[in-house]
Design an enzyme around this catalytic site. Structure first.
Site, PDB file in Angstrom:
ATOM      1  N   HIS A   1       0.814  -1.220   0.000  1.00 51.18           N
ATOM      2  CA  HIS A   1       0.000   0.000   0.000  1.00 51.18           C
ATOM      3  C   HIS A   1       0.842   1.262   0.000  1.00 51.18           C
ATOM      4  O   HIS A   1       0.345   2.331   0.372  1.00 51.18           O
ATOM      5  CB  HIS A   1      -0.951   0.002   1.197  1.00 51.18           C
ATOM      6  CG  HIS A   1      -1.970  -1.088   1.141  1.00 51.18           C
ATOM      7  ND1 HIS A   1      -2.733  -1.456   2.236  1.00 51.18           N
ATOM      8  CD2 HIS A   1      -2.359  -1.889   0.120  1.00 51.18           C
ATOM      9  CE1 HIS A   1      -3.545  -2.446   1.882  1.00 51.18           C
ATOM     10  NE2 HIS A   1      -3.330  -2.716   0.607  1.00 51.18           N
TER      11      HIS A   1
ATOM     12  N   GLY B   1      -1.591  -9.460  12.437  1.00 52.01           N
ATOM     13  CA  GLY B   1      -2.114  -8.122  12.683  1.00 52.01           C
ATOM     14  C   GLY B   1      -3.003  -7.567  11.597  1.00 52.01           C
ATOM     15  O   GLY B   1      -2.991  -6.356  11.361  1.00 52.01           O
ATOM     16  N   THR B   2      -3.796  -8.392  10.953  1.00 49.71           N
ATOM     17  CA  THR B   2      -4.708  -7.916   9.918  1.00 49.71           C
ATOM     18  C   THR B   2      -5.994  -8.718   9.975  1.00 49.71           C
ATOM     19  O   THR B   2      -5.987  -9.908  10.327  1.00 49.71           O
ATOM     20  CB  THR B   2      -4.069  -8.037   8.524  1.00 49.71           C
ATOM     21  OG1 THR B   2      -5.015  -7.643   7.537  1.00 49.71           O
ATOM     22  CG2 THR B   2      -3.615  -9.453   8.234  1.00 49.71           C
TER      23      THR B   2
ATOM     24  N   CYS C   1       0.153  -9.597  18.716  1.00 54.02           N
ATOM     25  CA  CYS C   1       1.296 -10.146  17.981  1.00 54.02           C
ATOM     26  C   CYS C   1       2.555 -10.171  18.838  1.00 54.02           C
ATOM     27  O   CYS C   1       3.308 -11.163  18.819  1.00 54.02           O
ATOM     28  CB  CYS C   1       1.538  -9.327  16.717  1.00 54.02           C
ATOM     29  SG  CYS C   1       0.215  -9.453  15.496  1.00 54.02           S
TER      30      CYS C   1
END
Length: 497
Positions: free
Chosen positions: A194, A288-289, A339
């Site tokens: 991104h 973490g998503t 995490c």
């Protein structure tokens, strides 16, 4: 002659037991349905399953990592979709703006409205300032550790903070035309899906620039600065008398907004195909998503297929649950944890996995040197004869000496003192025979201490007939013929005294 060719059915029935045991003992951790595990309060069954998963993690060699904003939350950078994420912050800071959701601040359509451009510029400058002072988390360091151990195939990140670069990881940037695509991709550690917040790009010529104080001040005031390259080009055209096009681009953070293509999409697509075709990953971490972006979903499905073809695992580490039905057969386990907390749990369970590459190489070198030393010692033993008696001979000598001490204490005859030394039909080595003779000489009295008149003459039969007053009461012919020669000589000496 019997036929040596077996049919397929008979071959399947006669599989060796060792092979069948090897297959049976290997745990099959791949799941057909997504399973959730907790590391805070796991059940006994989950504890055992976590140990097996961690054991397979320690044996992995090529690891793929996909990260989201959740790995940077502990560094002070907000995520996007949580209650304290970027989307909620935008709505709280700008309640009067016509913004239905915070996601509109990351959509390409915002450039159609001046008010949204102002909010976007201010918010991006705040986000950049927080990312500039942030420090890498334990999860970032874990990714760098995988690189140090040579286990990291690639890390694909949705984050725009670029904290991995602070740990020395090679980040994806603009395509270098002087280097071949394969060589440039091979040297990349982190691929930014991104974009990068730490760079500014022009909306017209796509030239990238670094942040500076002047640009930061302009964005903080709610304005997007003009592109210096476009201004110089326009000035040069005016000086040359050419028509001025009047198109000067604006600088904005070099991130990918919803509804626009990645500026390096062709380069990243070719690299993705290389990793899928030749990477051969055996482990896939998703960290973490919440997997809401369509492009990321497709990436996960493609990588999951490659990992499962090599009997690997796909593990998701995230605090919030994801839709189970959409990921059955794609993700094996979701560990419901932060995490960084999961990294601490993994380090406690398999500390060997967290050794540095230097420590691993040093241990391998010591093991290699010990193996060479043992091999050399074995060869030396084969070439050089033993200089000391063997253990069996040493124990035999000790037993003989103990028997001598016992006979000196109270034994009257050699037969009573050493009954085991003079057994019938005994086969001994030359050294044992000499040792026995020395023992018998020690038991017998020296000839010099005896009376010469009592000794028989050495002349043969005539000498024996002249000594009729001998003290021998028994007939010499009654001596046992089965006794050994040494025993017979000792007995005759004793009786003539």
């Amino acid at each position: 002659m019997p036929c040596l060719i077996l049919s397929q059915e008979s071959f399947d029935e006669k599989v060796p037991s060792s092979l069948s045991k090897r297959v049976a003992n290997r745990p099959d951790l791949k799941t057909s349905k997504l399973r959730h595990l907790s590391i805070t309060e796991p059940s006994e069954k989950d504890k055992e399953l976590l140990k097996q998963v961690n054991k397979q993690i320690s044996k992995s060699r090529k690891i793929l990592v996909l990260t989201g904003a959740g790995i940077s939350c502990n560094a002070g950078i907000p995520d996007f979709r949580s209650s304290s994420g970027c989307y909620e912050l935008v709505k709280q800071e700008y309640p009067d703006a016509a913004i239905r959701s915070g996601q509109e601040m990351f959509d390409i359509s915002l450039f159609r409205e001046e008010q949204k451009i102002c909010i976007f510029a201010t918010f991006m400058e705040k986000l950049y300032s927080s990312a500039r002072v942030a420090q890498p988390t334990r999860t970032h360091r874990f990714i760098a550790h995988l690189k140090n151990r040579g286990k990291l195939l690639r890390c694909y990140t949705q984050n725009i903070d670029g904290l991995e670069e602070n740990l020395g990881l090679e980040m994806s940037s603009e395509r270098d035309c002087d280097t071949s695509m394969a060589n440039q991709w091979r040297n990349l550690d982190v691929v930014q899906l991104h974009g990068d917040l730490n760079r500014l790009s022009c909306t017209q010529c796509f030239k990238t620039f670094n942040w500076n104080r002047g640009l930061s001040r302009c964005l903080r005031s709610g304005q997007l600065p003009s592109c210096p390259r476009c201004e110089d080009s326009s000035t040069q055209r005016s000086l040359m008398g050419k028509r001025n096009t009047g198109s000067i681009g604006l600088l904005r953070p070099n991130i990918v907004l919803y509804g626009e293509n990645h500026p390096s999409c062709e380069f990243i697509t070719q690299g993705l195909n290389l990793d899928i075709a030749r990477g051969r990953p055996d482990l896939f971490f998703i960290m973490g998503t919440s997997l809401k972006v369509d492009g990321v979903k497709k990436l996960v499905r493609n990588f999951s297929k490659q990992v499962h073809d090599r009997n690997g695992l796909v593990v998701l580490i995230n605090k919030t649950r994801i839709g189970d039905c959409n990921w059955h057969g794609i993700i094996d386990y979701q560990i419901l944890s932060d995490c960084d907390a999961w990294v601490d749990h993994l380090k406690e369970d398999i500390p060997e996995f967290f050794k540095t590459q230097q420590q691993v190489e040093k241990a391998r070198q010591l093991k290699r040197e010990n193996s060479i030393l043992r091999k050399r010692q074995r060869e030396e033993r084969k070439l050089t004869p033993p200089s000391t008696p063997s253990r069996k001979k040493a124990t035999a000598q000790k037993s003989v000496k103990s028997e001598i001490h016992k006979s000196n204490d109270g034994a009257s005859t050699p037969e009573d003192s050493c009954p085991t030394l003079f057994t019938k039909g005994e086969r001994t080595s030359q050294e044992s025979v000499l040792l026995k003779l020395q023992i018998e000489d020690q038991k017998s009295e020296p000839l010099s201490l005896l009376d010469a008149s009592s000794l028989p003459s050495l002349g043969g039969d005539n000498s024996m007939s002249n000594h009729t007053d001998t003290t021998i009461e028994d007939d010499p012919t009654d001596i046992d013929e089965d006794l050994p020669i040494s025993s017979y000589s000792t007995l005759s000496r004793k009786q003539t005294v």
